[in-house]
Scaffold this motif. Structure first.
Motif, PDB file in Angstrom:
ATOM      1  N   ASN A 168      12.097 -11.415  20.105  1.00  0.00           N
ATOM      2  CA  ASN A 168      10.867 -11.762  20.832  1.00  0.00           C
ATOM      3  C   ASN A 168       9.835 -10.643  20.847  1.00  0.00           C
ATOM      4  OD1 ASN A 168      11.857 -14.328  21.473  1.00  0.00           O
ATOM      5  ND2 ASN A 168      12.983 -13.486  23.201  1.00  0.00           N
ATOM      6  N   THR A 169       9.904  -9.724  19.916  1.00  0.00           N
ATOM      7  CA  THR A 169       8.864  -8.709  19.775  1.00  0.00           C
ATOM      8  C   THR A 169       8.235  -8.885  18.409  1.00  0.00           C
ATOM      9  OG1 THR A 169      10.341  -7.062  18.827  1.00  0.00           O
ATOM     10  CG2 THR A 169      10.103  -7.076  21.228  1.00  0.00           C
ATOM     11  N   GLU A 170       7.060  -8.366  18.255  1.00  0.00           N
ATOM     12  CA  GLU A 170       6.371  -8.493  16.981  1.00  0.00           C
ATOM     13  C   GLU A 170       5.651  -7.197  16.671  1.00  0.00           C
ATOM     14  OE1 GLU A 170       2.799 -11.054  14.891  1.00  0.00           O
ATOM     15  OE2 GLU A 170       3.631 -11.738  16.778  1.00  0.00           O
ATOM     16  N   VAL A 171       5.729  -6.797  15.410  1.00  0.00           N
ATOM     17  CA  VAL A 171       4.972  -5.658  14.919  1.00  0.00           C
ATOM     18  C   VAL A 171       4.203  -6.153  13.703  1.00  0.00           C
ATOM     19  CG1 VAL A 171       5.064  -3.358  13.916  1.00  0.00           C
ATOM     20  CG2 VAL A 171       6.698  -3.999  15.689  1.00  0.00           C
ATOM     21  N   ARG A 172       2.912  -5.883  13.681  1.00  0.00           N
ATOM     22  CA  ARG A 172       2.081  -6.283  12.549  1.00  0.00           C
ATOM     23  C   ARG A 172       1.259  -5.076  12.122  1.00  0.00           C
ATOM     24  NH1 ARG A 172      -2.947  -9.926  12.297  1.00  0.00           N
ATOM     25  NH2 ARG A 172      -3.056  -9.292  14.454  1.00  0.00           N
ATOM     26  N   VAL A 173       1.242  -4.798  10.822  1.00  0.00           N
ATOM     27  CA  VAL A 173       0.464  -3.693  10.269  1.00  0.00           C
ATOM     28  C   VAL A 173      -0.472  -4.273   9.218  1.00  0.00           C
ATOM     29  CG1 VAL A 173       0.556  -1.490   9.057  1.00  0.00           C
ATOM     30  CG2 VAL A 173       2.372  -2.092  10.662  1.00  0.00           C
ATOM     31  N   TYR A 174      -1.749  -3.940   9.321  1.00  0.00           N
ATOM     32  CA  TYR A 174      -2.735  -4.489   8.394  1.00  0.00           C
ATOM     33  C   TYR A 174      -3.899  -3.533   8.237  1.00  0.00           C
ATOM     34  CZ  TYR A 174      -4.984  -5.767  12.802  1.00  0.00           C
ATOM     35  OH  TYR A 174      -5.556  -5.726  14.050  1.00  0.00           O
ATOM     36  N   PRO A 175      -4.643  -3.559   7.156  1.00  0.00           N
ATOM     37  CA  PRO A 175      -4.291  -4.240   5.917  1.00  0.00           C
ATOM     38  C   PRO A 175      -3.158  -3.492   5.224  1.00  0.00           C
ATOM     39  CG  PRO A 175      -6.246  -2.927   5.558  1.00  0.00           C
ATOM     40  CD  PRO A 175      -5.888  -2.805   7.021  1.00  0.00           C
ATOM     41  N   ASN A 176      -2.335  -4.191   4.549  1.00  0.00           N
ATOM     42  CA  ASN A 176      -1.214  -3.570   3.844  1.00  0.00           C
ATOM     43  C   ASN A 176      -0.991  -4.324   2.544  1.00  0.00           C
ATOM     44  OD1 ASN A 176       0.900  -1.876   3.300  1.00  0.00           O
ATOM     45  ND2 ASN A 176       2.345  -2.928   4.620  1.00  0.00           N
ATOM     46  N   PRO A 177      -1.349  -3.749   1.418  1.00  0.00           N
ATOM     47  CA  PRO A 177      -1.729  -2.360   1.176  1.00  0.00           C
ATOM     48  C   PRO A 177      -3.110  -2.031   1.745  1.00  0.00           C
ATOM     49  CG  PRO A 177      -1.750  -3.610  -0.886  1.00  0.00           C
ATOM     50  CD  PRO A 177      -1.269  -4.526   0.188  1.00  0.00           C
ATOM     51  N   GLY A 178      -3.337  -0.738   1.949  1.00  0.00           N
ATOM     52  CA  GLY A 178      -4.598  -0.274   2.510  1.00  0.00           C
ATOM     53  C   GLY A 178      -4.979   1.092   1.974  1.00  0.00           C
ATOM     54  N   ASP A 179      -6.179   1.531   2.368  1.00  0.00           N
ATOM     55  CA  ASP A 179      -6.707   2.801   1.869  1.00  0.00           C
ATOM     56  C   ASP A 179      -6.297   4.006   2.708  1.00  0.00           C
ATOM     57  OD1 ASP A 179      -8.200   2.439   4.137  1.00  0.00           O
ATOM     58  OD2 ASP A 179     -10.138   2.391   3.132  1.00  0.00           O
ATOM     59  N   GLY A 180      -5.433   3.805   3.687  1.00  0.00           N
ATOM     60  CA  GLY A 180      -4.984   4.898   4.548  1.00  0.00           C
ATOM     61  C   GLY A 180      -5.316   4.665   6.011  1.00  0.00           C
ATOM     62  N   LEU A 181      -6.229   3.737   6.291  1.00  0.00           N
ATOM     63  CA  LEU A 181      -6.554   3.364   7.662  1.00  0.00           C
ATOM     64  C   LEU A 181      -5.877   2.021   7.931  1.00  0.00           C
ATOM     65  CD1 LEU A 181      -8.040   3.842  10.310  1.00  0.00           C
ATOM     66  CD2 LEU A 181     -10.004   2.656   9.320  1.00  0.00           C
ATOM     67  N   GLU A 239       2.967  11.881  12.275  1.00  0.00           N
ATOM     68  CA  GLU A 239       3.674  11.502  13.495  1.00  0.00           C
ATOM     69  C   GLU A 239       2.659  11.330  14.610  1.00  0.00           C
ATOM     70  OE1 GLU A 239       7.682  12.857  15.886  1.00  0.00           O
ATOM     71  OE2 GLU A 239       6.670  14.320  14.633  1.00  0.00           O
ATOM     72  N   THR A 240       2.831  10.267  15.397  1.00  0.00           N
ATOM     73  CA  THR A 240       1.945  10.008  16.529  1.00  0.00           C
ATOM     74  C   THR A 240       2.659   9.111  17.526  1.00  0.00           C
ATOM     75  OG1 THR A 240      -0.305   9.322  17.137  1.00  0.00           O
ATOM     76  CG2 THR A 240       0.839   7.954  15.521  1.00  0.00           C
ATOM     77  N   ARG A 241       2.028   8.843  18.650  1.00  0.00           N
ATOM     78  CA  ARG A 241       2.554   7.896  19.633  1.00  0.00           C
ATOM     79  C   ARG A 241       1.571   6.742  19.755  1.00  0.00           C
ATOM     80  NH1 ARG A 241       7.149   9.235  21.839  1.00  0.00           N
ATOM     81  NH2 ARG A 241       7.691  11.408  22.103  1.00  0.00           N
ATOM     82  N   LEU A 242       2.139   5.538  19.923  1.00  0.00           N
ATOM     83  CA  LEU A 242       1.353   4.323  20.090  1.00  0.00           C
ATOM     84  C   LEU A 242       1.770   3.650  21.385  1.00  0.00           C
ATOM     85  CD1 LEU A 242       1.680   2.920  16.460  1.00  0.00           C
ATOM     86  CD2 LEU A 242      -0.267   4.155  17.407  1.00  0.00           C
ATOM     87  N   THR A 264      -4.991   2.244  15.894  1.00  0.00           N
ATOM     88  CA  THR A 264      -5.291   2.849  14.605  1.00  0.00           C
ATOM     89  C   THR A 264      -4.189   3.807  14.181  1.00  0.00           C
ATOM     90  OG1 THR A 264      -7.645   2.731  15.103  1.00  0.00           O
ATOM     91  CG2 THR A 264      -6.986   4.200  13.332  1.00  0.00           C
ATOM     92  N   LEU A 265      -3.770   3.663  12.940  1.00  0.00           N
ATOM     93  CA  LEU A 265      -2.847   4.598  12.308  1.00  0.00           C
ATOM     94  C   LEU A 265      -3.547   5.074  11.053  1.00  0.00           C
ATOM     95  CD1 LEU A 265      -0.016   5.924  12.111  1.00  0.00           C
ATOM     96  CD2 LEU A 265       0.658   3.956  10.737  1.00  0.00           C
ATOM     97  N   GLU A 266      -4.030   6.313  11.077  1.00  0.00           N
ATOM     98  CA  GLU A 266      -4.805   6.834   9.956  1.00  0.00           C
ATOM     99  C   GLU A 266      -4.000   7.884   9.219  1.00  0.00           C
ATOM    100  OE1 GLU A 266      -9.270   8.468   8.947  1.00  0.00           O
ATOM    101  OE2 GLU A 266      -8.691   8.136  11.019  1.00  0.00           O
ATOM    102  N   LEU A 267      -3.671   7.574   7.970  1.00  0.00           N
ATOM    103  CA  LEU A 267      -2.970   8.537   7.140  1.00  0.00           C
ATOM    104  C   LEU A 267      -3.998   9.477   6.533  1.00  0.00           C
ATOM    105  CD1 LEU A 267      -0.317   6.314   5.326  1.00  0.00           C
ATOM    106  CD2 LEU A 267      -0.135   7.556   7.474  1.00  0.00           C
ATOM    107  N   SER A 268      -3.650  10.725   6.438  1.00  0.00           N
ATOM    108  CA  SER A 268      -4.543  11.756   5.937  1.00  0.00           C
ATOM    109  C   SER A 268      -5.111  11.402   4.570  1.00  0.00           C
ATOM    110  CB  SER A 268      -3.782  13.077   5.845  1.00  0.00           C
ATOM    111  OG  SER A 268      -4.556  14.047   5.190  1.00  0.00           O
ATOM    112  N   THR A 269      -6.376  11.752   4.379  1.00  0.00           N
ATOM    113  CA  THR A 269      -6.996  11.519   3.075  1.00  0.00           C
ATOM    114  C   THR A 269      -6.383  12.423   2.009  1.00  0.00           C
ATOM    115  OG1 THR A 269      -8.753  13.087   3.626  1.00  0.00           O
ATOM    116  CG2 THR A 269      -9.181  10.748   4.053  1.00  0.00           C
ATOM    117  N   THR A 270      -5.662  13.448   2.430  1.00  0.00           N
ATOM    118  CA  THR A 270      -5.011  14.332   1.461  1.00  0.00           C
ATOM    119  C   THR A 270      -3.686  13.758   0.959  1.00  0.00           C
ATOM    120  OG1 THR A 270      -3.885  15.588   3.193  1.00  0.00           O
ATOM    121  CG2 THR A 270      -6.049  16.389   2.478  1.00  0.00           C
ATOM    122  N   LEU A 271      -3.175  12.722   1.626  1.00  0.00           N
ATOM    123  CA  LEU A 271      -1.939  12.105   1.156  1.00  0.00           C
ATOM    124  C   LEU A 271      -2.234  11.280  -0.099  1.00  0.00           C
ATOM    125  CD1 LEU A 271      -0.238  10.853   4.437  1.00  0.00           C
ATOM    126  CD2 LEU A 271       0.426  12.783   3.015  1.00  0.00           C
TER     127      LEU A 271
END
Length: 108
Positions: free
Chosen positions: A26-39, A66-69, A77-84
């Protein structure tokens, strides 16, 4: 055959968002857009904890972010570094009770 409307149905002039969704206990996790540009945006619905630790690993298993949500919030927002570099990443979410979800992310 019964048609059940898809909540992602969009008018023809707007493409449907690409998302990765997991549902368990009964829980849901959704990540979008996936694939994405890092944001990426993360929806965490009905988690029992107020906070969730988010860790992102590269394909070699190295921790790269690493972060907390919030444990029960949408459009965080989950932003991966532009250097990755472009590639496959693993998002691991875990709350203090030990509940966890793992989602593959693709950065292009």
């Amino acid at each position: 055959i019964t048609y059940v409307p898809n909540p992602w149905d969009k008018p023809a002039d707007k493409p449907a968002p690409r998302a990765t969704t997991t549902e368990d206990d009964n829980t849901e996790v959704r990540v979008y857009p996936n694939p994405g540009d890092g944001l990426f945006y993360v929806d965490i619905v009905d988690w029992p904890s107020e906070t969730v630790q988010a860790r992102v690993f590269n394909a070699q298993g190295q921790l790269v972010h690493e972060t907390r949500l919030a444990g029960n919030a949408e459009s965080q927002t989950l932003e991966l570094s532009t250097t990755l570099p472009k590639g496959l990443y693993i998002l691991h979410l875990q709350d203090p009770t030990g509940r966890s979800e793992t989602i593959s992310l693709v950065k292009f």
